[in-house]
Each structure stands twice: as structure tokens, then as C-alpha cells.
Design a protein around this motif. Sequence first.
Motif, short mmCIF file in Angstrom:
data_model
loop_
_atom_site.label_atom_id
_atom_site.label_comp_id
_atom_site.label_asym_id
_atom_site.label_seq_id
_atom_site.Cartn_x
_atom_site.Cartn_y
_atom_site.Cartn_z
N GLU A 137 20.54 0.97 -3.21
CA GLU A 137 20.47 -0.06 -4.25
C GLU A 137 19.07 -0.66 -4.28
OE1 GLU A 137 22.86 -0.94 -6.49
OE2 GLU A 137 23.94 0.78 -5.68
N LYS A 138 18.50 -0.78 -3.11
CA LYS A 138 17.08 -1.11 -2.95
C LYS A 138 16.49 -0.11 -1.98
CE LYS A 138 17.17 -6.07 -3.92
NZ LYS A 138 16.80 -7.42 -3.41
N VAL A 139 15.25 0.28 -2.20
CA VAL A 139 14.61 1.23 -1.31
C VAL A 139 13.27 0.66 -0.84
CG1 VAL A 139 15.68 3.26 -2.34
CG2 VAL A 139 13.50 2.44 -3.26
N ASN A 140 12.81 1.18 0.27
CA ASN A 140 11.50 0.82 0.79
C ASN A 140 10.54 2.00 0.64
OD1 ASN A 140 12.42 -1.69 1.60
ND2 ASN A 140 12.93 -1.01 3.66
N VAL A 141 9.31 1.69 0.32
CA VAL A 141 8.25 2.68 0.30
C VAL A 141 7.41 2.44 1.55
CG1 VAL A 141 6.34 3.68 -0.98
CG2 VAL A 141 8.24 2.64 -2.21
N SER A 142 7.43 3.39 2.46
CA SER A 142 6.70 3.24 3.72
C SER A 142 5.40 4.02 3.65
CB SER A 142 7.56 3.75 4.88
OG SER A 142 6.87 3.63 6.11
N PHE A 143 4.29 3.37 4.04
CA PHE A 143 2.99 4.04 4.03
C PHE A 143 2.09 3.39 5.09
CE2 PHE A 143 3.01 0.58 1.07
CZ PHE A 143 1.78 -0.03 1.17
N THR A 144 1.03 4.08 5.45
CA THR A 144 0.11 3.59 6.47
C THR A 144 -1.19 3.14 5.83
OG1 THR A 144 -0.69 5.84 6.89
CG2 THR A 144 1.10 5.01 8.29
N VAL A 145 -1.76 2.09 6.39
CA VAL A 145 -2.99 1.50 5.87
C VAL A 145 -4.04 1.48 6.98
CG1 VAL A 145 -4.04 -0.58 4.89
CG2 VAL A 145 -1.70 0.07 4.26
N PRO A 146 -5.26 1.99 6.73
CA PRO A 146 -6.31 1.97 7.75
C PRO A 146 -6.62 0.55 8.21
CG PRO A 146 -6.92 3.41 5.94
CD PRO A 146 -5.68 2.67 5.50
N GLU A 147 -7.08 0.44 9.44
CA GLU A 147 -7.31 -0.89 10.02
C GLU A 147 -8.35 -1.70 9.25
OE1 GLU A 147 -10.45 0.61 13.47
OE2 GLU A 147 -8.55 -0.30 14.03
N ASN A 148 -9.30 -1.02 8.60
CA ASN A 148 -10.33 -1.76 7.86
C ASN A 148 -9.84 -2.23 6.49
OD1 ASN A 148 -10.18 0.85 6.87
ND2 ASN A 148 -12.35 0.91 6.27
N GLU A 149 -8.59 -1.90 6.11
CA GLU A 149 -8.05 -2.33 4.82
C GLU A 149 -6.81 -3.21 4.97
OE1 GLU A 149 -7.32 1.09 2.41
OE2 GLU A 149 -9.35 1.88 2.62
N ILE A 150 -6.26 -3.30 6.18
CA ILE A 150 -5.01 -4.03 6.36
C ILE A 150 -5.17 -5.52 6.06
CG2 ILE A 150 -5.38 -4.49 8.82
CD1 ILE A 150 -2.03 -3.66 7.06
N ALA A 151 -6.37 -6.06 6.23
CA ALA A 151 -6.59 -7.48 5.97
C ALA A 151 -6.44 -7.82 4.49
CB ALA A 151 -7.97 -7.90 6.46
N SER A 152 -6.57 -6.82 3.61
CA SER A 152 -6.46 -7.07 2.17
C SER A 152 -5.02 -7.12 1.70
CB SER A 152 -7.21 -5.98 1.40
OG SER A 152 -6.58 -4.72 1.57
N LEU A 153 -4.06 -6.84 2.60
CA LEU A 153 -2.64 -6.86 2.23
C LEU A 153 -1.93 -8.01 2.94
CD1 LEU A 153 -1.61 -3.08 2.31
CD2 LEU A 153 -1.74 -4.56 0.31
N ALA A 154 -0.98 -8.60 2.23
CA ALA A 154 -0.19 -9.69 2.80
C ALA A 154 1.23 -9.59 2.29
CB ALA A 154 -0.79 -11.05 2.44
N ILE A 155 2.15 -10.19 3.01
CA ILE A 155 3.54 -10.23 2.57
C ILE A 155 3.61 -10.90 1.19
CG2 ILE A 155 5.86 -11.05 3.05
CD1 ILE A 155 4.89 -8.95 4.99
N GLY A 156 4.26 -10.24 0.24
CA GLY A 156 4.38 -10.78 -1.11
C GLY A 156 3.41 -10.17 -2.10
N ASP A 157 2.40 -9.42 -1.62
CA ASP A 157 1.49 -8.74 -2.55
C ASP A 157 2.26 -7.72 -3.38
OD1 ASP A 157 -0.58 -10.20 -1.61
OD2 ASP A 157 -1.56 -8.57 -0.52
N THR A 158 1.79 -7.51 -4.59
CA THR A 158 2.45 -6.56 -5.47
C THR A 158 2.07 -5.13 -5.12
OG1 THR A 158 0.65 -6.70 -7.08
CG2 THR A 158 2.53 -8.19 -7.37
#
Length: 344
Positions: free
Chosen positions: A193-214
Motif C-alpha cells: 500500500e506504501k513502498v520504500n525506495v532504498s538507495f545509497t548516498v555518498p558521504e560528501n552528499e548526505i549532508a544535503s538530505l534531511a528527513i522530509g525532503d522531497t
Amino acid sequence: MKKSTRVFAALVFALCIGTTLFCACSKKHKTTEKKPVVVEVFATSDTTQSEVRNYVGTIEGTVMTTLSFPQGGYVEQVRVHEGDYVRKGQVLISLETTTASSALQAANATLSQAEDGYRRLKQVYDQGSLAEVKWVEMETKLQQAKATQRIAAKNLADCNLKAPFNGYVGAVTAENGMNMLPMAPAVQLHDVEKVNVSFTVPENEIASLAIGDTGTIVVAALNDKVFKGQVIERGVVADALAHSYNVKIEIDNKDHALLPGMVGRVLTTNKESDGGYVIPAQAVQTSTTGTYVWVVKDGKSTRKNVEVAHYVGNGVAVTGINPGDLVVTSGYLKIGEGTEVEIK
């Protein structure tokens, strides 16, 4: 000069004047017929924002459970196959029930006997003719008989493995006729009914993502259909070898189009991003008054002043344009303000 000669000369002169005027008018008419300038354009959209990054993600069910039998037994019938959609309470696999049915019958008989004895002794106890110890013993036997009957009924019910929720059947390890051991994996069930998209982010880009980002995923298996969701998980411990973090985006999947295992292209955008939009670098022009681009609107070219933020790959991030703008990328040297254009 003879009169006839003078008349002929006048006619020739008039004819020349007329021809000249006709040619001039024809030339003037031809020059006023201008064809639209053919141009190529780049359409901006939400996915061309400069903070958008691309990753490869895999679809996962929000809930994946492996079902098993609490009691062992022989498999009588496997009722589902991998990929089947089942509803809550539907029987997936059945075990042979002879032993469990016999145990329940014996438990029911014992319970009936205990209930009858209880009723008989209660009359004697109420009259004060029964010792307290005997009455407690009778109550204990009745409670034991009820407990045994409940256990036997549950063991019989457990011979049918039922779906605890709506979902898709994953791997099925049980087969007709095999002897299932207690708690051995029998079938997997995925809630989609809901699915998750799982992916990996390099350490130099993880700071640009936060909980709630689109986040957006484009799935090639579904003809590049686009789905949107939000970041619900962001890893805090990097993979020791890849130096990357695991991130998950949750997406509503009411039509069950997305299935576990599908792969798609993930585009993530920071909520607070204001870095403009990425367009082809050749579209940006420079003049004494600053930088600008040509945009097609209502079939005509119009100039828009922009500011260059930074370069991204083969493009440049600019501010001053909006989603949906048609930015001219080829043919801009032949146009000006208000020039009629034709999109190639």
C-alpha cells in the motif's frame, strides 16, 4: 522626327517605367514575407532544479514478513503462488488436520466432563455439604479443561496459515506433501500500500538530505512513470567500504503499480533549495547589461535576465526563470525581442 517615331518612343518609355514599378513592387512584397526562425528549446521543470541529484534506487515493501507454522505437520495444500495478491484472513497454506482435530475432540470431551462435575458439586457446595478443598480442586480442574480446550482449538486453527494483512506473496518455500518443522519459513508476504525506495548516498552528499525532503523516482519498467514521496530514513553510519549512507523515500502506492524489486532513477531535492534551475550552458548569453536567455512565449522570443549560480555537469544553474519556461538553446543568434519562432 517623324510623328510615328515619336509615338513609338513614348510607348517604349511607358513600358519601361511600368516594368520598373512592377519589379519594385514585387521585390518589396517578397521582402515583407518573413518566415519564423526555427529554434530548439529546453523545457524547465521541477526536476531541473540545481539541487537535484540522481541515484539508483530499489523498491521495497514497507512491511515484509515471513510467515511460518507454530506447530509442525504435513503440508496438505499450498493455495498461493509467488506474485499473488491476497487479502487479510485469506488461507495461504493448509496442514493435515487429523491429529489436531482429534486433540480438540478429546479436549472438548474433557471440558464437558469438568463442566458437568462443576455443576453437580456446586449444588452440594452451596448447601454447605462440601469441603472447601474439594471445591477448589473442582474449580481448578474446570480451568485446566478450559485452557486445554483453547490450546487444542488454536492448534487446529493454526493448521491454516492466513494472511495477517493485504499484500503480495513473495517467496513460497512450502510444497505439497512436505513435512514442515515448527517455525520454519513457509511464505513471504509484502505490504505494498506504501513502498520504500532504498538507495545509497555518498558521504560528501548526505549532508544535503534531511528527513522530509522531497524525492522523485522514475521507473523504466513502468514506461518512465514518475512517483513522488518524502525522505523518511537517513542512515547515520556509513558503509565501511563504500563510504555511503542508506536513505529511504516513502511513496504512496494505492494502485499497486510499484512492486518490490523494481529499480528506478531517484531524484532528490532539498526542501530549502534556492539554487535555480539547470539549463544547457549554450543557452546563456552575455551582454554589457548582464547575462540573459531567450524564452519562447506565445510563438515569439522574449528576453529574460538571469543570474548564473554555478555550473552543474554539462549545464549551468541560473535564477530568474520559472518551471515551464521554454529556453532557446539553438538559433538564438537569429532572433531578437518579439521575433516569431518555430520550435524544431
